[in-house]
Design a protein around this motif. Structure first.
Motif, PDB file in Angstrom:
ATOM      1  N   LYS A 460       0.834  -1.210   0.000  1.00 44.68           N
ATOM      2  CA  LYS A 460       0.000   0.000   0.000  1.00 44.68           C
ATOM      3  C   LYS A 460       0.864   1.255   0.000  1.00 44.68           C
ATOM      4  CE  LYS A 460      -4.029  -2.004   2.340  1.00 44.68           C
ATOM      5  NZ  LYS A 460      -4.889  -1.966   3.562  1.00 44.68           N
ATOM      6  N   GLU A 461       1.926   1.249   0.797  1.00 48.84           N
ATOM      7  CA  GLU A 461       2.831   2.407   0.851  1.00 48.84           C
ATOM      8  C   GLU A 461       3.541   2.588  -0.486  1.00 48.84           C
ATOM      9  OE1 GLU A 461       4.536   5.755   2.618  1.00 48.84           O
ATOM     10  OE2 GLU A 461       2.919   4.433   3.338  1.00 48.84           O
ATOM     11  N   ARG A 462       3.862   1.476  -1.132  1.00 51.20           N
ATOM     12  CA  ARG A 462       4.521   1.533  -2.446  1.00 51.20           C
ATOM     13  C   ARG A 462       3.620   2.217  -3.470  1.00 51.20           C
ATOM     14  NH1 ARG A 462       4.107  -1.921  -6.888  1.00 51.20           N
ATOM     15  NH2 ARG A 462       5.945  -1.961  -8.253  1.00 51.20           N
ATOM     16  N   VAL A 463       2.344   1.817  -3.515  1.00 45.60           N
ATOM     17  CA  VAL A 463       1.390   2.414  -4.457  1.00 45.60           C
ATOM     18  C   VAL A 463       1.247   3.907  -4.176  1.00 45.60           C
ATOM     19  CG1 VAL A 463      -1.029   2.451  -5.195  1.00 45.60           C
ATOM     20  CG2 VAL A 463       0.130   0.257  -4.785  1.00 45.60           C
ATOM     21  N   LYS A 464       1.144   4.260  -2.903  1.00 43.60           N
ATOM     22  CA  LYS A 464       1.034   5.665  -2.511  1.00 43.60           C
ATOM     23  C   LYS A 464       2.271   6.454  -2.925  1.00 43.60           C
ATOM     24  CE  LYS A 464       0.692   8.563   1.636  1.00 43.60           C
ATOM     25  NZ  LYS A 464       0.650   8.550   3.123  1.00 43.60           N
ATOM     26  N   HIS A 465       3.455   5.847  -2.742  1.00 41.17           N
ATOM     27  CA  HIS A 465       4.713   6.514  -3.068  1.00 41.17           C
ATOM     28  C   HIS A 465       4.852   6.717  -4.575  1.00 41.17           C
ATOM     29  CE1 HIS A 465       9.367   6.705  -2.815  1.00 41.17           C
ATOM     30  NE2 HIS A 465       8.842   7.898  -2.611  1.00 41.17           N
ATOM     31  N   ILE A 466       4.466   5.729  -5.369  1.00 50.80           N
ATOM     32  CA  ILE A 466       4.541   5.852  -6.821  1.00 50.80           C
ATOM     33  C   ILE A 466       3.649   6.995  -7.302  1.00 50.80           C
ATOM     34  CG2 ILE A 466       3.934   4.718  -9.002  1.00 50.80           C
ATOM     35  CD1 ILE A 466       4.855   2.079  -7.752  1.00 50.80           C
ATOM     36  N   GLY A 467       2.456   7.096  -6.720  1.00 50.82           N
ATOM     37  CA  GLY A 467       1.564   8.194  -7.080  1.00 50.82           C
ATOM     38  C   GLY A 467       2.158   9.548  -6.748  1.00 50.82           C
ATOM     39  N   LEU A 469       5.403  10.235  -6.487  1.00 47.43           N
ATOM     40  CA  LEU A 469       6.534  10.477  -7.385  1.00 47.43           C
ATOM     41  C   LEU A 469       6.058  10.968  -8.748  1.00 47.43           C
ATOM     42  CD1 LEU A 469       8.873   7.423  -6.603  1.00 47.43           C
ATOM     43  CD2 LEU A 469       9.184   9.796  -5.910  1.00 47.43           C
ATOM     44  N   ASN A 470       4.944  10.417  -9.223  1.00 47.92           N
ATOM     45  CA  ASN A 470       4.391  10.886 -10.493  1.00 47.92           C
ATOM     46  C   ASN A 470       3.967  12.343 -10.398  1.00 47.92           C
ATOM     47  OD1 ASN A 470       4.678   8.552 -12.085  1.00 47.92           O
ATOM     48  ND2 ASN A 470       2.840   7.628 -11.198  1.00 47.92           N
ATOM     49  N   GLN A 471       3.370  12.719  -9.268  1.00 47.97           N
ATOM     50  CA  GLN A 471       2.980  14.111  -9.065  1.00 47.97           C
ATOM     51  C   GLN A 471       4.201  15.024  -9.030  1.00 47.97           C
ATOM     52  OE1 GLN A 471      -0.019  15.793  -8.850  1.00 47.97           O
ATOM     53  NE2 GLN A 471      -0.847  13.881  -9.648  1.00 47.97           N
ATOM     54  N   GLY A 476       8.037  18.924 -11.849  1.00 46.69           N
ATOM     55  CA  GLY A 476       9.428  19.181 -12.227  1.00 46.69           C
ATOM     56  C   GLY A 476      10.436  18.944 -11.132  1.00 46.69           C
ATOM     57  N   HIS A 477      10.054  18.176 -10.094  1.00 43.24           N
ATOM     58  CA  HIS A 477      10.991  17.922  -9.001  1.00 43.24           C
ATOM     59  C   HIS A 477      11.972  16.825  -9.393  1.00 43.24           C
ATOM     60  CE1 HIS A 477       7.800  19.427  -5.897  1.00 43.24           C
ATOM     61  NE2 HIS A 477       8.232  20.366  -6.710  1.00 43.24           N
ATOM     62  N   GLU A 478      13.226  17.010  -8.996  1.00 42.69           N
ATOM     63  CA  GLU A 478      14.255  15.985  -9.182  1.00 42.69           C
ATOM     64  C   GLU A 478      15.044  15.864  -7.892  1.00 42.69           C
ATOM     65  OE1 GLU A 478      14.695  13.943 -11.571  1.00 42.69           O
ATOM     66  OE2 GLU A 478      13.312  14.782 -13.049  1.00 42.69           O
ATOM     67  N   HIS A 479      15.561  14.668  -7.636  1.00 41.33           N
ATOM     68  CA  HIS A 479      16.382  14.494  -6.447  1.00 41.33           C
ATOM     69  C   HIS A 479      17.713  15.204  -6.657  1.00 41.33           C
ATOM     70  CE1 HIS A 479      18.506  12.569  -3.084  1.00 41.33           C
ATOM     71  NE2 HIS A 479      17.314  12.335  -2.601  1.00 41.33           N
ATOM     72  N   PRO A 480      18.212  15.940  -5.648  1.00 44.87           N
ATOM     73  CA  PRO A 480      19.466  16.683  -5.830  1.00 44.87           C
ATOM     74  C   PRO A 480      20.656  15.760  -5.967  1.00 44.87           C
ATOM     75  CG  PRO A 480      18.788  16.726  -3.524  1.00 44.87           C
ATOM     76  CD  PRO A 480      17.663  16.093  -4.298  1.00 44.87           C
TER      77      PRO A 480
END
Length: 484
Positions: A460-467, A469-471, A476-480
């Protein structure tokens, strides 16, 4: 792209006019103006990394300008070598473009089909990886040289091909001592070419050109960025990174001297200007925050007057929550603000961020957190929570200095990337200091404590996290990138 191209064009024209005015011939003036136009990638990246400003707005713009300038330098060096061997301009353009296409195809083919197979074997040993890096560069340089490129261009394209490798960081770290060694030899060679019989006329030329590089180039960048709508602080900090000449400038001077188009005197002047500007710009970049504080009141001429958008909060309204800096952290915080149903305001100085906030109907104010006049407009004494996602210690200390005397009960949350800076913020009155680099471990630990070995909860946390990350990708966010 606009800033980079405009800066190159304007600097080249002004540099050429100054060189002609100082008495240089047309050929020498062309070499001089070209040499003065570009800046040092090695120095700027190193200093920005040391100050942890690679991921700041001005740091990103500075790196972008470096990439644009390096690409232009590649074309100039290719045109230079072709021009000496072919006087027909039309044929020169066609041959140079063909060379670029051939070089790109070679790099692509070798990087995709040849290098990965070799790396599967050599990457098992650090020593083999080191030898592979050297032999790859030398082989590339020789092959492209046989195709009509200079040795330097071949080595540059070899570096581009290595950059696509998954082991590029290891190869780079292994080659760093050799790079530093040859940089030393390069400067020794330049020093051996310099003439020390400096007359008053040569001294005047060195001083005039050095002043143009140290002061004129930053002013040009500030002017262009001001026209494009950037605030004066971003323009000032970006401009300071332009205040030196590039290592490519020295290479161009050496090539000009080797072909007899540049006198030893002119080459010595370029070298002196380079040494002076490199030393001076290092001081300017390392002390950019203090310098901005001293000169900020004089820099408004480089800043377009803010035209208030009807959606922007222009009056002295009261906000329970004020957030300085919308970025990766701010994105998450806004969701919490909405859940709390508190009246909030976002302060940011990035025009792209402002456009995004407008499109999503988020209350905002376009401004710089280091601007005292802006802070006076915000009625911060009536805010219950003030959060800064800005990692610069100087700006956060200014916010604390402004807010804490007005309201002792205001909750102030700051952001820092350094432990020592976090202690300074706590001493200055911060209620909590966010340290993004440590939050990942804390979050993972909390997940493990809450979920244990329950696979369903992790799914469940994985599905939430993928959503999420898509947002973030949409925003336009990227990891530094982390720089040692």
């Amino acid at each position: 792209l606009v800033i980079g191209l405009c800066q190159v064009a304007v600097t080249f024209v002004i540099g050429y006019v100054i060189a002609v005015f100082l008495g240089f011939s047309n050929t020498s003036a062309l070499y001089l103006s070209t040499a003065l136009t570009f800046r040092s990638t090695i120095i700027v990246v190193k200093l920005l990394a040391d100050k942890h400003e690679i991921d700041s707005l001005h740091g990103k713009i500075a790196i972008g300008l470096l990439l644009i300038q390096d690409f232009i330098v590649i074309l100039i060096l290719m045109f230079h070598s072709s021009l000496l061997n072919n006087g027909n301009f039309q044929a020169l353009v066609i041959s140079t473009l063909l060379k670029v296409v051939i070089a790109i195809l070679i790099v692509f083919f070798m990087s995709i089909y040849v290098m990965p197979k070799i790396l599967l074997y050599v990457a098992k040993s650090q020593e083999l990886l080191f030898l592979f890096g050297i032999s790859w560069v030398l082989t590339f340089a020789v092959v492209l040289n046989k195709l009509g490129f200079s040795i330097e261009m071949g080595a540059l394209f070899a570096g581009i091909s290595l950059a696509s490798s998954p082991f590029h960081l290891e190869i780079s770290s292994k080659l760093k001592p050799i790079r530093d060694f040859f940089i030393i030899l390069f400067f020794i060679f330049l020093g051996a070419q310099m003439l020390f019989t400096i007359t008053s006329d040569i001294l005047v030329k060195i001083i005039a050109l050095s002043v143009f590089v140290l002061i004129g180039k930053p002013l040009i960048v500030m002017m262009i960025m001001g026209i494009l709508g950037y605030r004066k602080r971003v323009g000032f900090l970006t401009g300071l990174s332009m205040a030196q000449i590039s290592e490519f400038s020295f290479i161009l001077a050496v090539l000009g001297a080797s072909y007899g188009q540049l006198s030893q005197e002119t080459m010595s002047i370029i070298t002196f200007v380079g040494l002076i500007s490199i030393a001076g710009s290092t001081y300017l970049i390392m002390n950019s925050g203090k310098l901005y504080d001293k000169f900020s009141k004089y820099l408004s001429v480089f800043e377009k007057p803010v035209i208030r958008n009807p959606d922007e909060q222009g009056k002295k309204e009261n906000y329970e929550i004020v957030l300085f800096g919308y970025n990766r952290i701010g994105y998450s915080l806004i969701k919490s603000f909405k859940k709390l149903r508190k009246k909030f305001l976002i302060i940011d100085y990035n025009p792209e961020v402002i456009s995004m906030l407008i499109s999503h109907g988020i209350p905002y104010k376009y401004g710089d957190a280091s601007d005292s006049e802006l802070l006076d407009e915000l009625n911060l004494q009536n805010s219950r929570l003030v959060i800064s996602t800005i990692p610069q210690i100087e700006i956060n200390l200014l916010l604390l200095e402004k807010i804490r005397p007005l309201n002792k009960k205001t909750i102030i949350v700051m952001t820092s990337h350094q432990i020592d800076d976090a202690f300074k913020l706590y001493e200055a009155g911060a209620d909590y200091v966010i340290m993004p680099h440590f939050l990942g471990g804390e979050h993972a630990s909390a997940l493990i404590e809450n979920f244990g070995t329950n696979l369903g909860k992790f799914v469940k946390e994985r599905v939430k996290h993928i959503g999420e990350l898509n947002q973030r990708r949409i925003f336009g966010h990227e990891h530094p990138q982390h720089h040692k």
